[in-house]
Design a protein around this motif. Structure first.
Motif, short mmCIF file in Angstrom:
data_model
loop_
_atom_site.label_atom_id
_atom_site.label_comp_id
_atom_site.label_asym_id
_atom_site.label_seq_id
_atom_site.Cartn_x
_atom_site.Cartn_y
_atom_site.Cartn_z
N SER A 163 -69.84 -115.44 46.46
CA SER A 163 -68.50 -115.78 45.98
C SER A 163 -67.43 -115.58 47.05
O SER A 163 -67.56 -114.74 47.93
N ALA A 164 -66.39 -116.37 46.94
CA ALA A 164 -65.19 -116.22 47.78
C ALA A 164 -64.08 -117.04 47.12
O ALA A 164 -64.35 -117.97 46.36
N SER A 165 -62.85 -116.70 47.44
CA SER A 165 -61.72 -117.48 46.90
C SER A 165 -61.71 -118.89 47.48
O SER A 165 -62.33 -119.14 48.53
N GLU A 166 -61.03 -119.79 46.82
CA GLU A 166 -60.95 -121.18 47.30
C GLU A 166 -60.38 -121.23 48.72
O GLU A 166 -60.88 -121.99 49.57
N ILE A 167 -59.35 -120.43 48.99
CA ILE A 167 -58.71 -120.44 50.31
C ILE A 167 -59.69 -119.96 51.39
O ILE A 167 -59.79 -120.56 52.46
N LEU A 168 -60.46 -118.89 51.10
CA LEU A 168 -61.42 -118.38 52.08
C LEU A 168 -62.55 -119.37 52.34
O LEU A 168 -62.99 -119.54 53.47
N VAL A 169 -63.01 -120.03 51.28
CA VAL A 169 -64.07 -121.04 51.46
C VAL A 169 -63.57 -122.16 52.36
O VAL A 169 -64.26 -122.59 53.30
N GLU A 170 -62.35 -122.64 52.11
CA GLU A 170 -61.76 -123.72 52.94
C GLU A 170 -61.60 -123.26 54.38
O GLU A 170 -61.90 -124.01 55.32
N ASN A 171 -61.14 -122.03 54.55
CA ASN A 171 -60.93 -121.47 55.89
C ASN A 171 -62.26 -121.40 56.66
O ASN A 171 -62.34 -121.81 57.82
N ARG A 172 -63.28 -120.89 56.00
CA ARG A 172 -64.60 -120.79 56.66
C ARG A 172 -65.14 -122.17 57.04
O ARG A 172 -65.62 -122.38 58.15
N LYS A 173 -65.04 -123.11 56.11
CA LYS A 173 -65.60 -124.45 56.37
C LYS A 173 -64.84 -125.17 57.49
O LYS A 173 -65.42 -125.94 58.24
N SER A 174 -63.56 -124.87 57.63
CA SER A 174 -62.75 -125.52 58.68
C SER A 174 -63.15 -125.05 60.08
O SER A 174 -62.87 -125.71 61.07
N LYS A 175 -63.83 -123.89 60.16
CA LYS A 175 -64.21 -123.32 61.46
C LYS A 175 -65.70 -123.53 61.78
O LYS A 175 -66.18 -123.08 62.82
N GLU A 176 -66.41 -124.19 60.87
CA GLU A 176 -67.85 -124.37 61.06
C GLU A 176 -68.13 -125.47 62.07
O GLU A 176 -67.54 -126.55 62.02
N LEU A 177 -69.03 -125.20 63.02
CA LEU A 177 -69.35 -126.15 64.08
C LEU A 177 -70.66 -126.88 63.81
O LEU A 177 -71.51 -126.40 63.06
N GLU A 178 -70.80 -128.05 64.44
CA GLU A 178 -72.07 -128.80 64.43
C GLU A 178 -72.89 -128.36 65.66
O GLU A 178 -72.35 -127.82 66.62
N ILE A 179 -74.17 -128.68 65.64
CA ILE A 179 -75.03 -128.31 66.77
C ILE A 179 -74.55 -128.95 68.08
O ILE A 179 -74.63 -128.35 69.14
N MET B 47 -66.08 -115.75 39.06
CA MET B 47 -65.72 -114.86 40.17
C MET B 47 -64.75 -115.56 41.12
O MET B 47 -63.74 -114.97 41.54
N GLN B 48 -65.02 -116.82 41.43
CA GLN B 48 -64.11 -117.54 42.32
C GLN B 48 -62.73 -117.71 41.68
O GLN B 48 -61.71 -117.60 42.37
N TYR B 49 -62.70 -117.96 40.38
CA TYR B 49 -61.43 -118.09 39.66
C TYR B 49 -60.59 -116.82 39.84
O TYR B 49 -59.38 -116.88 40.15
N LEU B 50 -61.22 -115.67 39.66
CA LEU B 50 -60.50 -114.39 39.79
C LEU B 50 -60.08 -114.12 41.24
O LEU B 50 -58.94 -113.73 41.50
N LEU B 51 -61.02 -114.33 42.17
CA LEU B 51 -60.70 -114.08 43.59
C LEU B 51 -59.58 -115.00 44.08
O LEU B 51 -58.75 -114.59 44.89
N SER B 52 -59.56 -116.23 43.58
CA SER B 52 -58.52 -117.19 44.00
C SER B 52 -57.15 -116.80 43.47
O SER B 52 -56.14 -117.31 43.93
#
Length: 237
Positions: free
Chosen positions: A67-83, A32-37
């Motif tokens: 599932s999510a594309s590689e770009i979306l996964v990277e984008n989400r992780k770049s905005k994730e905060l710590e406590i 699924m990620q392969y296709l979405l990417s």
């Protein structure tokens, strides 16, 4: 209190309880990620992958959530905060998303960890929210997180059109007053859009919100570790 919870559906153990099924789902998520990417549409990708692996409807639902594309996964992780990033800040919490997910987790339903590190379930609100046995415990867990985070304020956002949203708003406000918590509860006609556009820090596992918000905090992941919660976890990658 109602004698109901958000536990497993009949048949979920057969779909998610064996190593064979989990291995199949992991392979499906990779495909699924392969296709979405490569910009294939999500529904067409899910249909193609679901048919290939002969997945049932609830397995396809879990596949799409994880599932999510590689770009979306990277984008989400770049905005994730710590406590530690939450200290003295105002947090906006996606009310039904968090409430139902934690109710499901505490009820022993299967919870799915996706490629973005978020946890999701297979429940949902279909026009009406019904309080369950675990609702009070969820509110208490959010309160413990809020105090440990040293955040300034927490604002719960609920879908105004959902039946009983006013009732859960009052339950949370009453709890906040009793426990001297700087909380507010707001009802919005389009909560997803509101959360993505109007808040610096969002607590949600809704994919669309994560894609468009400024920053987000993985509350479910935090609580699983911090509170050592028992979880029927299906790791999808």
């Amino acid at each position: 209190m109602n004698n109901r919870n958000r536990g497993k559906n009949t048949g979920d153990d057969a779909l998610f309880g064996s190593e064979k099924q989990i291995d199949k789902l992991k392979s499906a998520v990779r495909d699924m990620q392969y296709l979405l990417s490569r910009n294939y549409p999500e529904k067409a990708s899910a249909d193609l992958v679901g048919n290939h692996y002969r997945l049932k409807t609830r397995q396809i639902q879990a596949l799409r959530g994880a599932s999510a594309s590689e770009i979306l996964v990277e984008n989400r992780k770049s905005k994730e905060l710590e406590i530690s990033d939450l200290k003295n800040k105002t947090i906006y919490l996606d009310g039904f998303n968090v409430l139902i997910l934690l109710e499901s987790l505490l009820s022993g339903a299967y919870i799915f960890e996706g490629l973005d590190g978020c946890f999701r379930d297979l429940s949902g609100v279909f026009g009406t929210y019904k309080r369950v046995n675990q609702t009070q415990k969820v509110i208490e867990l959010v309160a413990e997180f809020f105090q440990k985070s040293q955040a300034e304020k927490l604002i719960w956002i609920f879908d105004k059109p959902v039946s009983n949203s006013g009732r859960i708003k009052q339950i949370i406000l009453d709890y906040a007053i009793e426990n001297n918590l700087n909380w507010n509860v707001e009802l919005e006609f389009n909560p997803d859009k509101f959360l993505a556009e109007n808040s610096e820090i969002v607590v949600s596992s809704d994919a669309w919100i994560l894609d468009y918000c400024k920053n987000w905090f993985n509350l479910i992941g935090y609580l699983i570790k911090e509170e050592n919660l028992f979880i029927n976890l299906v790791k999808m990658f």
